[in-house]
Design an enzyme around this catalytic site. Structure first.
Site, PDB file in Angstrom:
ATOM      1  N   ASN A 174     -59.495 120.512 -46.711  1.00  0.00           N
ATOM      2  CA  ASN A 174     -59.982 121.872 -46.472  1.00  0.00           C
ATOM      3  C   ASN A 174     -60.756 121.849 -45.166  1.00  0.00           C
ATOM      4  O   ASN A 174     -61.740 121.117 -45.041  1.00  0.00           O
ATOM      5  CB  ASN A 174     -60.886 122.324 -47.624  1.00  0.00           C
ATOM      6  CG  ASN A 174     -61.464 123.717 -47.392  1.00  0.00           C
ATOM      7  OD1 ASN A 174     -60.929 124.506 -46.635  1.00  0.00           O
ATOM      8  ND2 ASN A 174     -62.569 124.008 -48.057  1.00  0.00           N
ATOM      9  N   GLY A 175     -60.331 122.633 -44.197  1.00  0.00           N
ATOM     10  CA  GLY A 175     -61.023 122.679 -42.916  1.00  0.00           C
ATOM     11  C   GLY A 175     -60.057 122.793 -41.761  1.00  0.00           C
ATOM     12  O   GLY A 175     -58.884 123.131 -41.931  1.00  0.00           O
ATOM     13  N   CYS A 226     -58.048 126.891 -47.652  1.00  0.00           N
ATOM     14  CA  CYS A 226     -57.598 126.206 -48.849  1.00  0.00           C
ATOM     15  C   CYS A 226     -58.750 125.763 -49.738  1.00  0.00           C
ATOM     16  O   CYS A 226     -59.922 125.918 -49.405  1.00  0.00           O
ATOM     17  CB  CYS A 226     -56.760 124.987 -48.471  1.00  0.00           C
ATOM     18  SG  CYS A 226     -57.569 123.891 -47.312  1.00  0.00           S
ATOM     19  N   GLY A 230     -56.620 130.276 -51.603  1.00  0.00           N
ATOM     20  CA  GLY A 230     -55.299 130.110 -51.023  1.00  0.00           C
ATOM     21  C   GLY A 230     -54.228 130.507 -52.005  1.00  0.00           C
ATOM     22  O   GLY A 230     -54.228 130.027 -53.139  1.00  0.00           O
ATOM     23  N   TYR A 275     -68.183 136.036 -48.354  1.00  0.00           N
ATOM     24  CA  TYR A 275     -66.844 136.490 -48.737  1.00  0.00           C
ATOM     25  C   TYR A 275     -66.021 135.474 -49.523  1.00  0.00           C
ATOM     26  O   TYR A 275     -65.430 135.812 -50.539  1.00  0.00           O
ATOM     27  CB  TYR A 275     -66.084 136.903 -47.471  1.00  0.00           C
ATOM     28  CG  TYR A 275     -64.651 137.323 -47.698  1.00  0.00           C
ATOM     29  CD1 TYR A 275     -64.342 138.438 -48.465  1.00  0.00           C
ATOM     30  CD2 TYR A 275     -63.593 136.612 -47.146  1.00  0.00           C
ATOM     31  CE1 TYR A 275     -63.031 138.834 -48.679  1.00  0.00           C
ATOM     32  CE2 TYR A 275     -62.272 136.994 -47.346  1.00  0.00           C
ATOM     33  CZ  TYR A 275     -62.001 138.109 -48.112  1.00  0.00           C
ATOM     34  OH  TYR A 275     -60.701 138.483 -48.325  1.00  0.00           O
TER      35      TYR A 275
END
Length: 575
Positions: free
Chosen positions: A180-181, A80, A106, A321
């Site tokens: 996020n994580g 995310c 996301g 990426y």
């Protein structure tokens, strides 16, 4: 990379110890679209729910199953992106634009929470940002402060309830959070909370954080966040929103990115990547340092050290990426990193070729670097369709490589009779790479030489990246020569890890390479560990053991640093 050593250190050892005995007295149930005000504080309810229906998994569409597992999942997946804005009258609309810039992080859910007249108001939904939000929905999110979230997840009928930001009411007021994580000790914490009466409404690890804040007796508010984060292990870059504060926090290892910027009117902005700041015309100021808590309110921005400094271990895959090339992540240009990866490949793994092409989009910059160093033209040999979603009409008969052909179209005039170097960012299972090689050869390529702008991936990630189990990772099962035979290329070379580390220079030790080595900075718990924080019971029923692929064996790696960081020594009484 800077750390939070210059920030005010906190010592919460003198705070009231964690107590779960009274949890059910103030543990408020909530959904991510409706805020239930605490009983002692009669806020009016204000909510807005999305009319989008969550996608249902089809059990009768073999092409859909084939496409999802073979194409969509043959990539690492970032979970995310988050945004937080304080002090702008157009906060929710700026969040909307910033989430557009982070859409690559996301695509399956999005949400925004704003605060207006001391009420947290939420709009969340399944789909892209542009699918979830309309002008009428943004009009329901007035206020000067807001947080937002875009999400990648597994599909399932209960997916909507896991879309963030989450909003909860508890005894001290109300709070929203976007995360996020991934928390490696999520299940341990959840089991403990449930044992003491906590009721969970979602299957997301983020909800654990809200429960820990709710049971904290620490004051002022930010110390509740500190006390909660003291118990978390793993990766978290989070933004919190209350009636009068915006708080940003990053885990001590700094696994996931989080940056701070400022608009010309003084509004403070937090985002996962600098590309979001650029879109809303906010000036990048700095990263949120690993282990730092930033509290923004009417008194300005205050920086506090959450945990004493440990050596950062930022995710190297952000540069390989995940991040957009126009972002600055962990203090480095993503574009320049990827260009350098291509130059290294051309230097250390050269091959006679006529043209260099990329697997779009993430392989493009590395391919440019390769072509520059090799002195060979870079051309677009594969054209990507940006309009392929997860739903499509099934063909009357199965077409070989159907999923790849939907997304990538070869340019025969570029490929025919040519010796082609193809640059891609990574190989995960190898299924997509084999289909790309076959696609190029069917389009007339004389030779196909694969060059991969990352080292081989041999281990799963537990820090917010959805990677397959080790048994599914082709580099964990095969040598480079065996992979070359499997995908059908004429040659294959990966980015050497020692060359990658040399390129990073003094920053080398500050990156996490666990997916390449299996050496985890924060080791997963022994036994079964979750692959994704929001996987369990996400639209599924039955026992946990019945969930195929949702659990991975714990790390058996020896010599992993398992020392937990301790808290700082001082509390700034002025905060």
């Amino acid at each position: 990379m800077a750390n939070c050593s210059s920030a005010t250190a906190l010592n919460i050892s003198s705070l009231t110890p964690h107590s779960f005995s009274n949890l059910n007295k103030h543990n408020q149930l909530y959904s991510n679209n409706t805020f239930f005000a605490p009983l002692h504080k009669p806020y009016p309810l204000s909510s807005s729910t999305s009319t989008h229906n969550p996608p249902s998994a089809s059990s009768t569409n073999p092409i859909s199953d084939f496409f999802t597992t073979s194409e969509d999942d043959d990539r690492p997946r970032e979970e995310c992106g988050v945004v937080g804005i304080y002090g702008d009258p157009e906060a929710s609309r700026l969040c909307y634009l910033a989430l557009h810039a982070l859409q690559h992080r996301g695509q399956e859910g999005a949400g925004i929470v704003s605060v207006h007249q001391n009420v947290l108001q939420s709009v969340t939904g399944v789909g892209l940002v542009s699918d979830v939000f309309t002008e009428s929905k943004l009009a329901k999110l007035p206020g000067h402060n807001a947080i937002g979230h875009v999400r990648y997840s597994t599909a399932g009928s209960s997916m909507l309830k896991n879309v963030q930001p989450f909003v909860a009411g508890y005894r001290f007021g109300s709070i929203g959070v976007a995360h996020n994580g991934n928390l490696v000790n999520y299940q341990v914490l959840r089991d403990e909370l449930e044992e003491n009466g906590s009721i969970f409404n979602t299957s997301s690890d983020t909800e654990v954080v809200l429960h820990l804040i709710a049971i904290s007796k620490a004051r002022p508010f930010f110390l509740r966040i500190v006390e909660a984060c003291e118990r978390l292990q793993g990766a978290y870059s989070m933004v919190f929103l209350t009636e009068d504060k915006l708080v940003a926090v990053r885990d001590p290892y700094g696994f996931r990115p989080l940056v701070m910027g400022r608009k010309s009117n003084g509004a403070v902005v937090f985002a996962s990547e600098t590309c979001a700041l650029d879109l809303i015309e906010a000036t990048y100021e700095r990263e949120v340092h690993p282990g730092e808590v930033l509290v923004v309110d009417k008194n300005g921005v205050r920086s506090l050290c959450l945990l004493q400094h440990v050596e950062p271990k930022s995710c190297i895959f952000e540069h390989i990426y995940f991040a957009l090339p126009n972002s600055v992540v962990f203090g480095r240009s993503v574009y320049e990193s990827r260009r350098a990866f291509g130059i290294i490949l051309a230097t250390e793994s050269p091959v006679e070729c006529d043209v260099v092409i990329a697997v779009p989009d993430s392989g493009v910059v590395a391919a440019l670097g390769y072509a520059e160093k090799a002195g060979v033209p870079f051309q677009q040999g594969l054209i990507r369709s940006h309009y392929v979603g997860r739903t499509f009409i099934e063909p009357s008969q199965r077409i070989r490589d159907f999923g790849v052909k939907l997304k990538l179209s070869p340019v025969r005039s570029v490929l025919e009779g040519k010796r082609v170097v193809v640059v891609d960012d990574s190989i995960v299972r190898g299924t997509t790479s084999s289909k790309i090689v076959r696609l190029l050869k069917e389009a007339g390529a004389k030779e196909v030489h694969m060059r991969i702008a990352s080292p081989p991936i041999i281990a799963s990630c537990y820090y917010g990246v959805d990677t397959p189990s080790p048994e599914e990772l082709i580099s964990n099962r095969m040598s480079v020569d065996e992979i070359k035979e499997f995908i059908g290329s004429d040659s294959l070379a990966f980015l050497p890890q020692d060359s990658l580390e040399k390129m990073l220079g003094n920053d080398n030790s500050k990156f996490c390479y666990a997916c390449f080595s299996g050496n985890y900075p924060v080791p997963p718990p022994t036994g079964n560990v979750k692959k994704l924080g929001d996987f369990v019971d996400d639209g599924l029923s039955g026992s946990v053991d019945a969930i195929d692929g949702g659990w991975l064996p714990g790390s058996r790696n020896l010599g992993v640093n398992d020392k937990s960081p301790s808290l700082g020594k001082e509390v700034d009484s002025a905060v």
